[in-house]
Design a protein around this motif. Structure first.
Motif, PDB file in Angstrom:
ATOM      1  N   GLU A 189       0.833  -1.201   0.000  1.00 20.52           N
ATOM      2  CA  GLU A 189       0.000   0.000   0.000  1.00 20.52           C
ATOM      3  C   GLU A 189       0.872   1.258   0.000  1.00 20.52           C
ATOM      4  N   GLN A 190       1.949   1.238   0.780  1.00 23.18           N
ATOM      5  CA  GLN A 190       2.843   2.390   0.817  1.00 23.18           C
ATOM      6  C   GLN A 190       3.576   2.560  -0.513  1.00 23.18           C
TER       7      GLN A 190
ATOM      8  N   ASP B  39      -0.756   9.332   6.854  1.00 24.58           N
ATOM      9  CA  ASP B  39      -0.822   7.885   7.030  1.00 24.58           C
ATOM     10  C   ASP B  39       0.486   7.293   7.547  1.00 24.58           C
TER      11      ASP B  39
END
Length: 207
Positions: A15-16, A71
Protein backbone atom coordinates in the motif's frame (compact mmCIF):
# COMPACT_ATOMS: atom_id res chain seq x y z
CA UNK A 1 23.83 -3.87 17.45
CA UNK A 2 24.22 -3.52 13.69
CA UNK A 3 22.43 -0.61 12.00
CA UNK A 4 19.22 -1.30 10.15
CA UNK A 5 19.86 -2.26 6.51
CA UNK A 6 18.70 0.26 3.90
CA UNK A 7 15.19 -0.26 2.60
CA UNK A 8 14.20 -0.61 -1.03
CA UNK A 9 10.74 -0.05 -2.48
CA UNK A 10 10.22 -3.81 -2.60
CA UNK A 11 10.75 -4.03 1.18
CA UNK A 12 7.89 -1.78 2.26
CA UNK A 13 4.15 -2.64 2.39
CA UNK A 14 2.44 -2.75 -0.99
CA UNK A 15 0.00 0.00 0.00
CA UNK A 16 2.84 2.39 0.82
CA UNK A 17 4.71 1.51 -2.37
CA UNK A 18 1.56 2.19 -4.39
CA UNK A 19 1.13 5.65 -2.83
CA UNK A 20 4.75 6.57 -3.53
CA UNK A 21 4.41 5.34 -7.11
CA UNK A 22 1.29 7.49 -7.52
CA UNK A 23 3.13 10.58 -6.25
CA UNK A 24 5.97 9.86 -8.67
CA UNK A 25 3.55 9.45 -11.58
CA UNK A 26 1.71 12.69 -10.81
CA UNK A 27 4.98 14.63 -10.39
CA UNK A 28 6.26 13.29 -13.72
CA UNK A 29 2.97 14.08 -15.46
CA UNK A 30 2.97 17.63 -14.07
CA UNK A 31 6.47 18.20 -15.43
CA UNK A 32 5.55 16.90 -18.88
CA UNK A 33 2.44 19.08 -19.01
CA UNK A 34 4.43 22.17 -18.00
CA UNK A 35 6.94 21.48 -20.74
CA UNK A 36 4.13 21.08 -23.26
CA UNK A 37 2.47 24.28 -22.04
CA UNK A 38 5.71 26.26 -22.48
CA UNK A 39 5.80 25.17 -26.12
CA UNK A 40 2.34 26.65 -26.74
CA UNK A 41 1.53 30.25 -27.56
CA UNK A 42 0.75 32.10 -24.28
CA UNK A 43 -2.93 32.93 -23.99
CA UNK A 44 -4.02 30.48 -26.69
CA UNK A 45 -6.90 28.09 -26.08
CA UNK A 46 -4.51 25.14 -26.05
CA UNK A 47 -2.23 26.88 -23.54
CA UNK A 48 -5.21 27.61 -21.28
CA UNK A 49 -6.34 23.99 -21.50
CA UNK A 50 -2.85 22.77 -20.59
CA UNK A 51 -2.77 25.15 -17.63
CA UNK A 52 -6.02 23.67 -16.35
CA UNK A 53 -4.59 20.17 -16.67
CA UNK A 54 -1.43 21.18 -14.78
CA UNK A 55 -3.57 22.66 -12.01
CA UNK A 56 -5.59 19.47 -11.61
CA UNK A 57 -2.50 17.25 -11.58
CA UNK A 58 -0.74 19.48 -9.03
CA UNK A 59 -3.80 19.45 -6.80
CA UNK A 60 -4.02 15.64 -6.96
CA UNK A 61 -0.33 15.33 -6.12
CA UNK A 62 -0.56 17.81 -3.22
CA UNK A 63 -3.50 15.96 -1.70
CA UNK A 64 -1.85 12.56 -2.23
CA UNK A 65 1.29 13.80 -0.48
CA UNK A 66 -0.73 15.20 2.43
CA UNK A 67 -2.59 11.93 2.95
CA UNK A 68 0.66 9.95 2.60
CA UNK A 69 2.27 11.93 5.41
CA UNK A 70 -0.83 11.66 7.58
CA UNK A 71 -0.82 7.88 7.03
CA UNK A 72 2.69 7.70 8.41
CA UNK A 73 4.91 7.58 5.33
CA UNK A 74 8.24 9.28 6.11
CA UNK A 75 8.54 12.76 4.64
CA UNK A 76 11.90 11.82 3.09
CA UNK A 77 10.22 9.03 1.09
CA UNK A 78 7.45 11.32 -0.13
CA UNK A 79 9.97 14.00 -1.09
CA UNK A 80 12.10 11.47 -2.97
CA UNK A 81 9.12 10.18 -4.97
CA UNK A 82 8.14 13.73 -5.96
CA UNK A 83 11.69 14.80 -6.84
CA UNK A 84 12.30 11.66 -8.91
CA UNK A 85 9.11 12.22 -10.89
CA UNK A 86 9.86 15.89 -11.53
CA UNK A 87 13.39 15.10 -12.73
CA UNK A 88 12.30 12.19 -14.94
CA UNK A 89 14.10 9.49 -12.94
CA UNK A 90 12.61 6.00 -13.07
CA UNK A 91 10.75 4.57 -10.06
CA UNK A 92 11.43 0.87 -9.57
CA UNK A 93 11.12 -1.70 -6.79
CA UNK A 94 14.93 -1.72 -6.49
CA UNK A 95 15.17 1.95 -5.62
CA UNK A 96 16.81 2.68 -2.26
CA UNK A 97 14.74 4.76 0.14
CA UNK A 98 16.41 7.45 2.27
CA UNK A 99 16.50 6.96 6.02
CA UNK A 100 13.38 8.48 7.61
CA UNK A 101 14.05 11.82 9.24
CA UNK A 102 13.20 11.82 12.94
CA UNK A 103 9.91 13.61 13.53
CA UNK A 104 9.71 16.03 16.44
CA UNK A 105 6.84 17.91 17.97
CA UNK A 106 8.79 21.16 17.57
CA UNK A 107 9.23 20.56 13.84
CA UNK A 108 5.54 19.76 13.38
CA UNK A 109 4.49 22.87 15.29
CA UNK A 110 6.76 24.88 12.99
CA UNK A 111 5.00 23.29 9.99
CA UNK A 112 1.62 24.43 11.32
CA UNK A 113 3.00 27.95 11.84
CA UNK A 114 4.60 28.01 8.38
CA UNK A 115 1.39 26.80 6.73
CA UNK A 116 -0.82 29.36 8.46
CA UNK A 117 1.62 32.15 7.62
CA UNK A 118 1.66 31.06 3.99
CA UNK A 119 -2.14 31.08 3.95
CA UNK A 120 -2.17 34.59 5.42
CA UNK A 121 0.28 35.77 2.76
CA UNK A 122 -1.71 34.19 -0.08
CA UNK A 123 -4.92 35.77 1.23
CA UNK A 124 -3.28 39.19 1.61
CA UNK A 125 -1.90 39.14 -1.94
CA UNK A 126 -5.34 38.13 -3.23
CA UNK A 127 -7.05 41.00 -1.37
CA UNK A 128 -4.52 43.55 -2.63
CA UNK A 129 -4.72 42.25 -6.19
CA UNK A 130 -8.52 42.39 -6.21
CA UNK A 131 -8.34 45.98 -4.98
CA UNK A 132 -5.89 46.88 -7.76
CA UNK A 133 -8.05 45.18 -10.39
CA UNK A 134 -11.08 47.13 -9.18
CA UNK A 135 -9.19 50.43 -9.44
CA UNK A 136 -8.40 49.50 -13.05
CA UNK A 137 -12.08 48.90 -13.73
CA UNK A 138 -11.77 45.11 -13.89
CA UNK A 139 -14.78 43.50 -12.22
CA UNK A 140 -14.48 39.89 -13.43
CA UNK A 141 -11.53 37.61 -12.65
CA UNK A 142 -9.26 37.79 -15.75
CA UNK A 143 -7.55 34.47 -14.95
CA UNK A 144 -10.23 32.08 -13.65
CA UNK A 145 -8.11 28.93 -14.06
CA UNK A 146 -5.28 30.39 -11.99
CA UNK A 147 -7.76 31.65 -9.40
CA UNK A 148 -9.26 28.17 -9.11
CA UNK A 149 -5.82 26.65 -8.66
CA UNK A 150 -4.99 29.18 -5.94
CA UNK A 151 -8.15 28.27 -4.05
CA UNK A 152 -7.32 24.57 -4.29
CA UNK A 153 -3.76 25.21 -3.10
CA UNK A 154 -5.05 27.15 -0.12
CA UNK A 155 -7.51 24.37 0.70
CA UNK A 156 -4.70 21.80 0.56
CA UNK A 157 -2.45 23.89 2.84
CA UNK A 158 -5.33 24.42 5.29
CA UNK A 159 -6.04 20.69 5.31
CA UNK A 160 -2.37 19.94 6.02
CA UNK A 161 -2.14 22.53 8.81
CA UNK A 162 -5.29 21.26 10.51
CA UNK A 163 -4.27 17.62 10.14
CA UNK A 164 -0.76 18.29 11.49
CA UNK A 165 -2.22 20.16 14.46
CA UNK A 166 -4.46 17.17 15.19
CA UNK A 167 -1.65 14.64 14.80
CA UNK A 168 0.59 16.37 17.37
CA UNK A 169 -2.24 16.91 19.84
CA UNK A 170 -2.52 20.70 19.73
CA UNK A 171 -5.42 21.66 21.99
CA UNK A 172 -8.15 24.13 21.08
CA UNK A 173 -6.47 27.11 22.74
CA UNK A 174 -3.16 26.46 20.99
CA UNK A 175 -4.89 26.17 17.63
CA UNK A 176 -6.87 29.35 18.26
CA UNK A 177 -3.71 31.31 19.05
CA UNK A 178 -1.97 30.11 15.87
CA UNK A 179 -4.90 30.63 13.52
CA UNK A 180 -5.97 33.95 15.07
CA UNK A 181 -2.42 35.27 14.75
CA UNK A 182 -2.43 34.31 11.06
CA UNK A 183 -5.81 36.00 10.55
CA UNK A 184 -4.63 39.24 12.10
CA UNK A 185 -1.58 39.14 9.81
CA UNK A 186 -3.77 39.27 6.70
CA UNK A 187 -4.79 42.93 7.20
CA UNK A 188 -1.23 44.07 7.89
CA UNK A 189 0.20 42.18 4.93
CA UNK A 190 -2.58 43.34 2.60
CA UNK A 191 -1.83 46.92 3.62
CA UNK A 192 1.82 46.49 2.63
CA UNK A 193 0.93 44.79 -0.68
CA UNK A 194 -1.33 47.70 -1.65
CA UNK A 195 1.84 49.64 -2.45
CA UNK A 196 2.81 47.10 -5.15
CA UNK A 197 1.89 47.51 -8.79
CA UNK A 198 -0.71 45.26 -10.42
CA UNK A 199 2.03 43.56 -12.45
CA UNK A 200 4.00 42.78 -9.29
CA UNK A 201 0.88 41.51 -7.54
CA UNK A 202 -0.03 39.32 -10.52
CA UNK A 203 3.45 37.81 -10.49
CA UNK A 204 3.27 37.01 -6.77
CA UNK A 205 -0.33 35.83 -6.95
CA UNK A 206 0.39 33.33 -9.74
CA UNK A 207 3.75 32.07 -8.43
Amino acid sequence: MSPNPPLRIRDIPLEQAAVLRRIHQLAALGTRLRQAMQARTPGSADSTRKFGQVSEVDRDRDLTEIHARLDGLPASWVDQACAAGQSGRAWTDELLLPAPRPATGRRNIKRVLDDTRQLADMAAITVAREHRLATHGVTAEPEPAAAGQLRRNMEAIWTRAAATATSIGMDRKQRARVFNAASSDVNERAESYLHDSLDDLNAQWSS
